[in-house]
Design an enzyme around this catalytic site. Sequence first.
Site, mmCIF file in Angstrom:
data_model
loop_
_atom_site.group_PDB
_atom_site.id
_atom_site.type_symbol
_atom_site.label_atom_id
_atom_site.label_comp_id
_atom_site.label_asym_id
_atom_site.label_seq_id
_atom_site.Cartn_x
_atom_site.Cartn_y
_atom_site.Cartn_z
ATOM 1 N N ALA A 7 -12.298 -5.709 13.514
ATOM 2 C CA ALA A 7 -11.885 -7.107 13.753
ATOM 3 C C ALA A 7 -10.558 -7.391 13.048
ATOM 4 C CB ALA A 7 -12.964 -8.068 13.257
ATOM 5 N N VAL A 52 -2.499 -8.148 -2.258
ATOM 6 C CA VAL A 52 -1.852 -8.729 -1.074
ATOM 7 C C VAL A 52 -2.701 -9.797 -0.394
ATOM 8 C CG1 VAL A 52 -0.242 -6.860 -0.505
ATOM 9 C CG2 VAL A 52 -2.616 -6.756 0.316
ATOM 10 N N TYR A 92 -13.702 -4.060 9.827
ATOM 11 C CA TYR A 92 -12.408 -3.353 9.865
ATOM 12 C C TYR A 92 -11.761 -3.471 11.250
ATOM 13 C CZ TYR A 92 -9.146 0.583 9.236
ATOM 14 O OH TYR A 92 -8.029 1.376 9.148
ATOM 15 N N ILE A 123 -6.384 9.736 10.511
ATOM 16 C CA ILE A 123 -5.297 10.317 9.700
ATOM 17 C C ILE A 123 -5.864 10.848 8.377
ATOM 18 C CG2 ILE A 123 -3.005 9.869 8.711
ATOM 19 C CD1 ILE A 123 -3.131 9.365 11.778
ATOM 20 N N GLY A 170 0.833 -1.207 0.000
ATOM 21 C CA GLY A 170 0.000 0.000 0.000
ATOM 22 C C GLY A 170 0.862 1.250 0.000
HETATM 23 P P1 NAP Z 1 -5.383 4.698 1.487
HETATM 24 O O1 NAP Z 1 -4.990 6.111 1.276
HETATM 25 O O2 NAP Z 1 -6.768 4.271 1.113
HETATM 26 O O3 NAP Z 1 -4.297 3.738 0.785
HETATM 27 C C1 NAP Z 1 -4.474 2.360 0.806
HETATM 28 C C2 NAP Z 1 -3.286 1.685 0.158
HETATM 29 O O4 NAP Z 1 -3.505 0.259 0.190
HETATM 30 C C3 NAP Z 1 -3.129 2.060 -1.305
HETATM 31 O O5 NAP Z 1 -1.756 2.122 -1.621
HETATM 32 C C4 NAP Z 1 -3.778 0.881 -2.030
HETATM 33 O O6 NAP Z 1 -3.267 0.651 -3.333
HETATM 34 C C5 NAP Z 1 -3.369 -0.264 -1.129
HETATM 35 N N1 NAP Z 1 -4.219 -1.455 -1.308
HETATM 36 C C6 NAP Z 1 -5.557 -1.545 -1.103
HETATM 37 N N2 NAP Z 1 -5.972 -2.808 -1.387
HETATM 38 C C7 NAP Z 1 -4.876 -3.510 -1.758
HETATM 39 C C8 NAP Z 1 -4.659 -4.851 -2.173
HETATM 40 N N3 NAP Z 1 -5.651 -5.739 -2.247
HETATM 41 N N4 NAP Z 1 -3.393 -5.231 -2.502
HETATM 42 C C9 NAP Z 1 -2.367 -4.345 -2.444
HETATM 43 N N5 NAP Z 1 -2.511 -3.064 -2.060
HETATM 44 C C10 NAP Z 1 -3.759 -2.645 -1.716
HETATM 45 O O7 NAP Z 1 -5.244 4.294 3.043
HETATM 46 P P2 NAP Z 1 -4.412 4.958 4.234
HETATM 47 O O8 NAP Z 1 -5.336 5.864 4.959
HETATM 48 O O9 NAP Z 1 -3.118 5.441 3.746
HETATM 49 O O10 NAP Z 1 -4.231 3.671 5.158
HETATM 50 C C11 NAP Z 1 -3.054 2.889 5.161
HETATM 51 C C12 NAP Z 1 -3.178 1.869 6.294
HETATM 52 O O11 NAP Z 1 -3.380 2.564 7.533
HETATM 53 C C13 NAP Z 1 -4.361 0.924 6.143
HETATM 54 O O12 NAP Z 1 -4.028 -0.353 6.617
HETATM 55 C C14 NAP Z 1 -5.409 1.546 7.041
HETATM 56 O O13 NAP Z 1 -6.341 0.602 7.487
HETATM 57 C C15 NAP Z 1 -4.542 2.071 8.165
HETATM 58 N N6 NAP Z 1 -5.151 3.134 8.942
HETATM 59 C C16 NAP Z 1 -5.548 4.297 8.366
HETATM 60 C C17 NAP Z 1 -6.126 5.272 9.155
HETATM 61 C C18 NAP Z 1 -6.601 6.585 8.601
HETATM 62 O O14 NAP Z 1 -7.228 7.353 9.354
HETATM 63 N N7 NAP Z 1 -6.329 6.909 7.360
HETATM 64 C C19 NAP Z 1 -6.311 5.063 10.532
HETATM 65 C C20 NAP Z 1 -5.879 3.867 11.083
HETATM 66 C C21 NAP Z 1 -5.289 2.912 10.283
HETATM 67 P P3 NAP Z 1 -3.900 1.436 -4.640
HETATM 68 O O15 NAP Z 1 -3.496 2.869 -4.527
HETATM 69 O O16 NAP Z 1 -3.280 0.755 -5.798
HETATM 70 O O17 NAP Z 1 -5.378 1.241 -4.536
#
Ligand code: NAP
Length: 256
Positions: A166, A73, A164, A197, A20
């Site tokens: 879980a 993934v 999510y 975030i 990601g």
């Molecule tokens: P995001 O901006 O939506 O980015 C998600 C990333 O995951 C993208 O690079 C996407 O690739 C990749 N991805 C999604 N499905 C995939 C798959 N099946 N195989 C490979 N790559 C995949 O999310 P984010 O906010 O940066 O979040 C990153 C992590 O932090 C996640 O695990 C999320 O649950 C966690 N998190 C986020 C927050 C928040 O508030 N944002 C809070 C707590 C935890 P593509 O660009 O190619 O789609």
Amino acid sequence: MLKEKKRMEQKQKRVVVVTGGSRGIGRAIALRFTAENPKLIIVHYDPDEKASDETLELLKKNRVEAMSRKLDVSSWEDVNAFFKGVIEQFGRVDVLINNAGITRDTLLMRMNEKDWDSVIQVNLKSVFNCTQAVLRAMMKERYGRIVNISSVVGQIGNPGQANYSASKAGIMGFTKTVAREAAPRGITVNAVAPGFIDTEMTAVLPEKVRESFVQQIPLGRMGAPEDVAETVYWLCSQAAGYITGQVIHVNGGMYM
Ligand code: NAP
């Protein structure tokens, strides 16, 4: 520790994989690693490669040897084939950041099986897939850093996110178990649990929901992807070599 010292002395570039890594928190993590000039591989999933191309460009501006790979993934076969290729090409993987994640939010009463399965597979099964795929090579090197991106909602829950939360709670248990299994071989395994975030994942939320989240944050603002990246990078540094099996919360005080 000895291996780590040797690697530093030889100034070997670390081989770093960020899942990601095309945007949001993953991009910030990849960019944070430019501080040490690694061999960096970002994994993304969207066939539209705009975001991953942008990230690659930013990395290359920083003169980092970087490549990106489109990969689901959640697929055990694809993940294993991918890491086999990485290890053949670079000889090892030093750092794995399991960051890829998705949301499919809805109240449990309305949640269908597909919403449940896809979130568990992309967020949790992926962590099993990628970690298992690198562990043997890390054990052989007697060195490795694994950081899994969990979430505050894996700790405290959140209406509309049963799937999510879980998956993110599952990551915490997985992290502690693998930390115990891998510690004798000099590998640390930790989780970082971000709060709220500012990324595309949260940009889709209605303004009212975003405001109500911010009200729950003692520091009074959403986190930036860089706030998370800083902690992830530190956990992968030599300074954090005695830290394993921990969940580090980066949430502005939302959960204490
Ligand atoms: P995001 O901006 O939506 O980015 C998600 C990333 O995951 C993208 O690079 C996407 O690739 C990749 N991805 C999604 N499905 C995939 C798959 N099946 N195989 C490979 N790559 C995949 O999310 P984010 O906010 O940066 O979040 C990153 C992590 O932090 C996640 O695990 C999320 O649950 C966690 N998190 C986020 C927050 C928040 O508030 N944002 C809070 C707590 C935890 P593509 O660009 O190619 O789609």
